[in-house]
Each structure stands twice: as C-alpha cells, then as structure tokens.
Design an enzyme around this catalytic site. Structure first.
Site: not given
Length: 431
Positions: A230, A400-402
């Site tokens: 994401p 990386d939104h994680r």
C-alpha cells in the site's frame, strides 16, 4: 552454469563466444550469461577443446547445470541429467533468432529433454500451401473444409475473396519484404487499397517483440510491489540555492561531488534517525536493518537497475561519493554483479537531469520507502514577505503504509529537506 549472487536460481546464456571444436585456454571467455539483473562473462576454468555445447543460447537453466563439455578431441561425453529448461529467454544477439535446444535431442550423448505438449495439428494440402505462400498470407488463419479440417485450395481461394485480396494493390518490393519477414499482407494496415514498403516497415515496427529477461523481471517485481504494497506519497520542496552555490565552489576546487551525493548523504543520516524507514515487513512481522544499504537507481537502455552501496552509514561523504560513482559506472557498463544489485534497504531515484518537476517511484520489494528526486529549477517563492527567485527541488517519498505512517513519512522527508538546506552541515562534511 555459475551461480551469480545468493538470490540467483537460474540464468540464460546470451552468447557462446566459442563453438564446438574450438580450443579453449584457461581464462578465455566461454560464454556470456544473463541473470535477472546483468550480463556476465564466464571464463573457462581449464584448457581443452569445447567438444559439446549442451545448452544453446537463449534458454534458462538452473544454476550449476551442465551447459557444455571441455575435453580432448574424441573423448566420450558422459551422460547427464537434462537440465530443466525454462522458457526461451528474450535475448537474441544482433539479428540471430532463438533456436531450439541443440545437442539434447533423442540419441544425443546427453539425456533427452521431455517433449513439449504438441499443438493442435494443422493440415493443409500442397496446392493450398503453395497458393497461400504465393499470396503471402498466413494459412493457419483459414478454416479448412477438407478431411479432418484440412485446408484445401478452394478454402484459400474463398478466404482471399472474402478479404478482398484481389482488390489490393501490393508493390512487388512490399510483397517480397513481407514474404521475407513472414508477415501476412492481409494484416498490414494501409490506405487506398495499396500496400507499399513503408506500410510493411510500419507493420514490422509494430510487431510484438519479446522483452529482455531484465525487463521481464522488472515488470514482475514492480507489479508485485505496487499490487501488494500500500503506497502513499509525501512531497516537499527543498530550497537548493545555498547547496548549489556550495557545490559550485567545491567543483571549482576540484571536488567530485554531485547533487546525488548530497541527497544520498542526507538520506543516510536521516535513516539513522528514523530506523523504521530502514525496515521491512512481510505483513506479519517487521525487520529492522542495522545497516543502511543505499540503492541508487540507474537507467540503462534495457531497463532499470539499482546498485547498492552497503553499510553507507559507515562511509564519509567522499567515500560515499566514490563508491556510488564506481557502482553506477559498473552498472552502466553491464559489469555489476547480482550481489551488487541486491540487498538494498532504501533507494533513491534521481531524475533531476531530465527536467522533471515531480514524480513518484515504486518501492523496491523488501524495502519500506524510496525517495524520488526531481529537477532543481528556479521558482518564485515567498521569503520574509517578499517574492524572490530560488533554486527549488521537489522530493517525493513513496512509503509502505504497513510500516510507515503518514506523520512518520512527513517527518522523515522534512528531515532530509532540513539537512539539504543546512549549508554549515555540508561545509563540515566537505572540509
């Protein structure tokens, strides 16, 4: 087949520099290999005659597979287990066409290969085949009415009539070129019912071309990254006026620094302050990288590679400059090893030399962010309530939104910006 790099599982020979029967001295280059990242020369490990090429060019085989035999003239070739061949690699040399594996057919001294699944049988009568060849059309497009679906002469005649073949005006040179290049003249776009040589050349230019192994791997990995990771983006504008003036003074004094060197150093320093950005995740666990292995994206004619400066946090600015320059030159020359093109923890993609106002990059698999750097351009900005012209450069961090939240991405990007605008910092680092 040598193993280039820890992650390399298979490779393809792009060119044999020796042919069967040639004498080979130890150290001679036997063949060139394309991995998923580069093309490498493979030297002979012994003296002898190349008595058998077991794997031709353009075929993927697992590393450590036997691809040929060195020995004495007349020496028997031992039987081997045929390597599991992959799809033909898209690496034709010059105008040479990819060929079927030679020397591995039934009855050869080495083990035979499993036959591929046979395609549906195409049947055509000799008279129909001759008519189709003379008309320069692809007879496999024709539905046969003969026994067992066989294409007969009347089928070809009917097909030509239905497609207005007799109304076409095809110049002899165009027809000859189309026949030589195995083009179907009915598939060539044209105007006014006339097909000329330029029409054939356009059709040839539009004909699908196989992607190189490198380009296939780039497509696969970046598609996977963009699909599974994401992404979100943070963009800041950096005032490079002071740093550009500082660099000009350093350059006049003979210093080798480029704008990328300053950006790289700023990123390395900031990654040590924000270790989360120098981490990776599989979606279930997070792994912090104790070293900053900095990737520098390099555009090549055949694709994009990212040579990696390992343990960049241990290097001075000058050392970082020299190492990154050497790696970039090696990558552009096609001599970078797979290990030099892997293992990064953070990457920089600089398109500043291409007159780009802003762009976003796709995160390399296994990393949590990549910094996209655009061009430095004179822009009107407000300083102390007045409009002045400054040298501005936009940077976009893909995250990386994680593992990286919005606030963290913003703080990280602004920390790089602050360092780039801190001229005293660069004076200390270049003293």
């Amino acid at each position: 087949m040598p193993k280039f790099g820890q992650m390399t599982e298979e490779s393809a020979i792009v060119e044999w520099l020796k042919k069967e029967g040639d004498y080979v001295a130890k150290g001679d280059i036997l063949f060139r290999v394309e991995t998923d990242k580069s093309v490498m020369d493979v030297e002979s490990f012994a003296d002898g005659m190349l008595i058998k090429i077991a794997v031709p060019r353009g075929v993927n085989v697992p590393v450590q597979s036997t691809v040929g035999f060195l020995g004495k003239p007349g020496e028997p070739i031992p039987a081997i287990t045929a390597p599991k061949l992959g799809a033909l690699a898209s690496v034709p040399a010059k105008s040479e066409k990819l060929v079927k594996p030679a020397g591995l057919e039934a009855g050869a001294p080495v083990a035979s290969l499993p036959a591929p699944a046979a395609p549906a049988l195409f049947r055509i009568s000799p008279r129909a085949a001759t008519l189709a060849k003379d008309a320069v059309i692809d007879a496999t497009r024709i539905q046969g009415t003969g026994p067992e679906g066989r294409v007969v002469e009347k089928d070809v005649q009917s097909y030509l009539q239905q497609h207005g073949y007799n109304k076409l005006r095809i110049s002899p040179a165009a027809k000859e070129l189309a026949a030589r290049e195995k083009l179907d003249v009915l598939m060539i776009q044209h105007t006014d019912g006339r097909i000329t040589v330029p029409d054939v050349h356009r059709a040839l230019a539009e004909r699908p071309k196989p992607m190189s192994k490198m380009r296939q791997v780039i497509a696969q990995r970046l598609t996977q990254s963009f699909r599974d990771t994401p992404h979100f983006y943070v963009t800041v504008a950096v005032d490079m006026t002071g740093l550009m003036a500082c660099r000009s003074q350093l350059k006049a004094a003979g210093a080798p620094y480029t704008v990328t060197d300053f950006i790289a150093e700023a990123a390395v320093l900031t990654l040590q302050e924000f270790p989360e950005v120098n981490s990776s995740t599989d979606g279930k666990t997070t792994r912090w990288n104790s070293r900053v292995n900095l990737g520098i994206a390099v555009s090549l004619e055949q694709g994009l590679v990212v040579p990696v400066v390992r343990a960049a946090e241990q290097l001075s600015l000058l050392e970082l400059c020299r190492q990154s320059k050497a790696l970039v030159e090696k990558a552009r020359a096609g001599k970078a090893t797979p290990d030099e093109l892997s293992g990064g923890t953070f990457a920089i993609s600089n398109m500043g030399m291409l007159d780009v106002e802003n762009f976003g990059a796709i995160i390399n698999p296994g990393e949590s962010a990549i910094l996209a750097v655009a061009s430095t351009q004179p822009q009107p900005v407000v300083r102390n309530g007045e409009i002045v012209v400054r040298q501005m450069m936009k940077m976009t961090l893909s995250c990386d939104h994680r593992i990286v939240d919005g606030a963290l991405g913003a703080k990280f990007t602004n920390a790089i910006k602050q360092k780039l605008e801190d001229i005293e910092l660069w004076k200390r680092l270049t003293a």
